[in-house]
Design a protein around this motif. Structure first.
Motif, mmCIF file in Angstrom:
data_model
loop_
_atom_site.group_PDB
_atom_site.id
_atom_site.type_symbol
_atom_site.label_atom_id
_atom_site.label_comp_id
_atom_site.label_asym_id
_atom_site.label_seq_id
_atom_site.Cartn_x
_atom_site.Cartn_y
_atom_site.Cartn_z
ATOM 1 N N GLN A 80 -7.577 20.343 -5.126
ATOM 2 C CA GLN A 80 -6.167 20.591 -4.833
ATOM 3 C C GLN A 80 -5.548 19.325 -4.241
ATOM 4 O O GLN A 80 -6.123 18.699 -3.349
ATOM 5 N N ILE A 81 -4.374 18.974 -4.738
ATOM 6 C CA ILE A 81 -3.723 17.725 -4.328
ATOM 7 C C ILE A 81 -2.681 18.027 -3.252
ATOM 8 O O ILE A 81 -1.834 18.905 -3.433
ATOM 9 N N PRO A 82 -2.729 17.333 -2.127
ATOM 10 C CA PRO A 82 -1.714 17.547 -1.082
ATOM 11 C C PRO A 82 -0.310 17.276 -1.627
ATOM 12 O O PRO A 82 -0.111 16.364 -2.441
ATOM 13 N N GLU A 83 0.639 18.052 -1.175
ATOM 14 C CA GLU A 83 2.011 17.918 -1.658
ATOM 15 C C GLU A 83 2.541 16.510 -1.389
ATOM 16 O O GLU A 83 2.391 15.962 -0.298
ATOM 17 N N GLY A 84 3.140 15.930 -2.426
ATOM 18 C CA GLY A 84 3.728 14.603 -2.290
ATOM 19 C C GLY A 84 2.757 13.464 -2.524
ATOM 20 O O GLY A 84 3.148 12.297 -2.424
ATOM 21 N N TYR A 85 1.492 13.773 -2.832
ATOM 22 C CA TYR A 85 0.488 12.726 -3.024
ATOM 23 C C TYR A 85 0.270 12.427 -4.506
ATOM 24 O O TYR A 85 0.339 13.316 -5.362
ATOM 25 N N GLU A 86 -0.009 11.175 -4.781
ATOM 26 C CA GLU A 86 -0.327 10.690 -6.121
ATOM 27 C C GLU A 86 -1.821 10.383 -6.180
ATOM 28 O O GLU A 86 -2.395 9.873 -5.218
ATOM 29 N N ILE A 87 -2.457 10.706 -7.309
ATOM 30 C CA ILE A 87 -3.900 10.492 -7.463
ATOM 31 C C ILE A 87 -4.149 9.444 -8.545
ATOM 32 O O ILE A 87 -3.483 9.417 -9.588
ATOM 33 N N GLU A 88 -5.132 8.590 -8.285
ATOM 34 C CA GLU A 88 -5.497 7.524 -9.224
ATOM 35 C C GLU A 88 -7.020 7.481 -9.340
ATOM 36 O O GLU A 88 -7.732 7.793 -8.381
ATOM 37 N N TRP A 89 -7.519 7.116 -10.520
ATOM 38 C CA TRP A 89 -8.953 6.927 -10.723
ATOM 39 C C TRP A 89 -9.201 5.493 -11.185
ATOM 40 O O TRP A 89 -8.546 5.003 -12.108
ATOM 41 N N GLN A 90 -10.129 4.828 -10.528
ATOM 42 C CA GLN A 90 -10.515 3.469 -10.910
ATOM 43 C C GLN A 90 -12.007 3.471 -11.227
ATOM 44 O O GLN A 90 -12.827 3.823 -10.382
ATOM 45 N N ASP A 110 -3.297 0.190 -5.152
ATOM 46 C CA ASP A 110 -2.399 0.102 -3.999
ATOM 47 C C ASP A 110 -2.420 1.385 -3.170
ATOM 48 O O ASP A 110 -1.540 1.618 -2.345
ATOM 49 N N ALA A 111 -3.432 2.238 -3.385
ATOM 50 C CA ALA A 111 -3.540 3.483 -2.623
ATOM 51 C C ALA A 111 -4.011 3.191 -1.203
ATOM 52 O O ALA A 111 -4.900 2.360 -0.993
ATOM 53 N N ARG A 112 -3.434 3.895 -0.233
ATOM 54 C CA ARG A 112 -3.887 3.731 1.157
ATOM 55 C C ARG A 112 -5.256 4.369 1.362
ATOM 56 O O ARG A 112 -6.133 3.793 2.010
ATOM 57 N N ILE A 113 -5.442 5.578 0.825
ATOM 58 C CA ILE A 113 -6.726 6.272 0.964
ATOM 59 C C ILE A 113 -7.554 6.016 -0.285
ATOM 60 O O ILE A 113 -7.103 6.270 -1.408
ATOM 61 N N LYS A 114 -8.756 5.512 -0.088
ATOM 62 C CA LYS A 114 -9.652 5.242 -1.215
ATOM 63 C C LYS A 114 -10.952 6.010 -1.013
ATOM 64 O O LYS A 114 -11.550 5.963 0.069
ATOM 65 N N VAL A 115 -11.366 6.705 -2.066
ATOM 66 C CA VAL A 115 -12.593 7.501 -2.045
ATOM 67 C C VAL A 115 -13.614 6.803 -2.933
ATOM 68 O O VAL A 115 -13.494 6.815 -4.163
ATOM 69 N N TYR A 116 -14.601 6.163 -2.313
ATOM 70 C CA TYR A 116 -15.667 5.488 -3.055
ATOM 71 C C TYR A 116 -16.817 6.482 -3.206
ATOM 72 O O TYR A 116 -17.348 6.981 -2.210
ATOM 73 N N MET A 161 0.844 -1.200 0.000
ATOM 74 C CA MET A 161 0.000 0.000 0.000
ATOM 75 C C MET A 161 0.877 1.247 0.000
ATOM 76 O O MET A 161 1.831 1.340 0.773
ATOM 77 N N LYS A 162 0.565 2.193 -0.855
ATOM 78 C CA LYS A 162 1.305 3.447 -0.902
ATOM 79 C C LYS A 162 0.633 4.462 0.016
ATOM 80 O O LYS A 162 -0.518 4.849 -0.209
ATOM 81 N N ALA A 163 1.362 4.892 1.043
ATOM 82 C CA ALA A 163 0.786 5.775 2.053
ATOM 83 C C ALA A 163 0.354 7.110 1.468
ATOM 84 O O ALA A 163 -0.640 7.699 1.904
ATOM 85 N N ASN A 164 1.090 7.619 0.484
ATOM 86 C CA ASN A 164 0.802 8.944 -0.079
ATOM 87 C C ASN A 164 0.118 8.835 -1.441
ATOM 88 O O ASN A 164 0.484 9.519 -2.402
ATOM 89 N N LYS A 165 -0.861 7.961 -1.498
ATOM 90 C CA LYS A 165 -1.615 7.790 -2.744
ATOM 91 C C LYS A 165 -3.101 7.738 -2.429
ATOM 92 O O LYS A 165 -3.522 7.108 -1.448
ATOM 93 N N ILE A 166 -3.894 8.425 -3.260
ATOM 94 C CA ILE A 166 -5.347 8.474 -3.096
ATOM 95 C C ILE A 166 -5.990 7.954 -4.369
ATOM 96 O O ILE A 166 -5.630 8.379 -5.474
ATOM 97 N N CYS A 167 -6.936 7.049 -4.218
ATOM 98 C CA CYS A 167 -7.636 6.480 -5.371
ATOM 99 C C CYS A 167 -9.128 6.794 -5.287
ATOM 100 O O CYS A 167 -9.757 6.565 -4.254
ATOM 101 N N PHE A 168 -9.684 7.331 -6.375
ATOM 102 C CA PHE A 168 -11.127 7.540 -6.496
ATOM 103 C C PHE A 168 -11.729 6.327 -7.204
ATOM 104 O O PHE A 168 -11.280 5.951 -8.292
#
Length: 449
Positions: A29-39, A59-65, A1-8
């Motif tokens: 706005q994306i927090p500094e150092g974070y990667e964004i993914e869309w699924q 592999d994102a730690r934070i997931k936004v459903y 899991m990537k701690a600084n990654k967010i997936c929608f």
């Protein structure tokens, strides 16, 4: 899991609608150092199946459903959820609306303990603000959140094995998080974080999934028909008059997370006399009084306070006392009586063994709290209950936690962790009802989180 990654993650059946939602997501706005993914999961067989599929791909730690028809309006949304999860590691899942308790029919929005806000747009083009109970702190711990937007920091499987359609997946997942030991919360919003463009609701499979949810979560095999029904304790759904009168009573209170317990305590115990030592704006006191009025218990409630403040609370303006006095007279007379003075001065007004419930919330040093307890202990009736606020505060010269730890080695009791902690002590014996509370402490703590 990537701690600084967010997936929608979104289940998509309407590309035009989803593209609009995606435009809002990409404007955040994306927090500094974070990667964004869309699924995206196209034409999933069910919400649980689609969410499991996307969750396992990321592999994102934070997931936004979120639904394909949800537009996130707050550009700082990602910054705020990252900070919230960092500050509250016990928080596993958050949403924008939800309920502190689930009615027996399993439908969360029919509860009177709803929290949060969201804009809702229907096919007629009208947009409505759904604004439930206000979240006073960073978040309100609840039993379930709505599935329009659910944000997690932990991957728990969605119950595809139980729920085959598009309903009750959200309440089910909320229960799964609580069962796994995580908090589920509704976030504090100054204005709605998102707009839900609902359209026409498709209720296919709704009733079937509701029955499955009730059978598995509210009445699991081998359990009592209703988990709370096995208890002698009963749960109310109060409407607090003071909240409508002056929002400051709630907003300026550190006690807000205990008011439903306070209401139910009076409702179940039916005490003759309640004494509160330290009242400030009156939220705890008025919560006791609300139950007296609603349930016609005949209880007399006394609030003892100088209403001048101390070094912990700061000084009070005279307007604080005037507000408490006005609300007490307007909504809770003749049950409520204010005694303006020191706690020691009020002692002589109560006979020994006459007080059934004592709430100690005065000066919070160890010495002051111990003095209040031991000087008032002779006033407590058989099976009397003593409440201590701030048992979890360990800063400066706060010392209630020390007193609580000492007393718990001598007397039975239970504790709630939210809103700085509330200790519930039984120093004068345990009636059958109080024994039942101890037996069902876990259930009580879950219901009043």
């Amino acid at each position: 899991m990537k701690a600084n990654k967010i997936c929608f993650i979104t289940c998509v059946s309407d590309l035009v609608q989803y593209q609009m939602a995606l435009n809002y997501m990409k404007a955040l706005q994306i927090p500094e150092g974070y990667e964004i993914e869309w699924q995206q999961v196209f034409h999933a067989e069910s919400m649980t199946a689609g969410y499991n599929q996307a969750m396992n791909r990321s592999d994102a730690r934070i997931k936004v459903y979120l639904h394909q028809d949800v537009y996130i309006l707050n550009p700082l949304f990602l910054h705020e959820i990252v900070s919230l999860f960092a500050e509250h590691p016990s928080l596993g899942m958050i949403g924008v609306v939800g309920s502190k308790s689930i009615p027996d029919n399993g439908i969360w929005w029919e509860s009177r303990h709803k929290y949060g806000m969201v804009y809702e747009s229907r096919v007629n083009g009208q947009t409505t603000l759904l604004n439930f109970n206000e979240v006073a702190e960073d978040y309100e711990s609840v039993q379930a959140i709505d599935g329009l937007l659910m944000v997690t920091t932990v991957d728990l499987p969605w119950r595809k094995d139980l729920l085959k359609g598009w309903h009750f997946y959200d309440v089910s997942q909320s229960f799964e998080f609580v069962k796994a030991g995580y908090e589920v919360g509704v976030i504090k919003q100054l204005s709605p974080v998102c707009l839900h463009h609902c359209g026409v609701s498709d209720l296919t499979g709704y009733e079937e999934n509701r029955r499955i949810f009730l059978k598995h979560y509210m009445n699991p095999p081998g359990s009592e028909p209703n988990h709370a029904a096995a208890m002698k304790w009963s749960f109310g759904q109060p409407v607090f008059a003071y909240e409508r009168d002056d929002p400051n009573i709630v907003q300026r209170s550190a006690w807000v997370g205990h008011r439903y317990f306070a209401y139910d305590l009076i409702r179940n115990v039916k005490p003759r006399v309640v004494v509160e030592l330290g009242t400030h704006m009156g939220l705890s006191f008025f919560s006791f009084c609300q139950a007296v009025v609603d349930c016609s218990t005949g209880t007399k409630c006394y609030a003892v306070d100088s209403w001048v403040g101390d070094s912990h609370t700061g000084g009070y303006e005279e307007a604080v006392y005037e507000t408490v006095s006005r609300v007490a007279k307007a909504y809770y007379a003749p049950a409520a009586e204010l005694l303006r003075g020191t706690f020691d001065e009020a002692l002589s007004q109560f006979a020994d063994q006459s007080v059934d419930v004592l709430h100690i919330d005065g000066y919070h040093t160890y010495e002051a709290a111990a003095h209040d307890f031991y000087t008032w202990l002779p006033k407590m009736a058989d099976n009397g209950i003593v409440l201590f606020h701030d048992i979890n505060v360990r800063i400066g010269n706060f010392g209630v936690y020390r007193l609580w730890e000492e007393l718990r080695r001598q007397y039975p009791g239970l504790a709630f962790d939210q809103s700085h902690g509330l200790g519930v002590l039984f120093p004068k014996g345990c009636s059958e009802l109080l024994q039942d509370m101890l037996l069902h402490e876990k259930e009580l703590k879950m219901r009043y989180r």
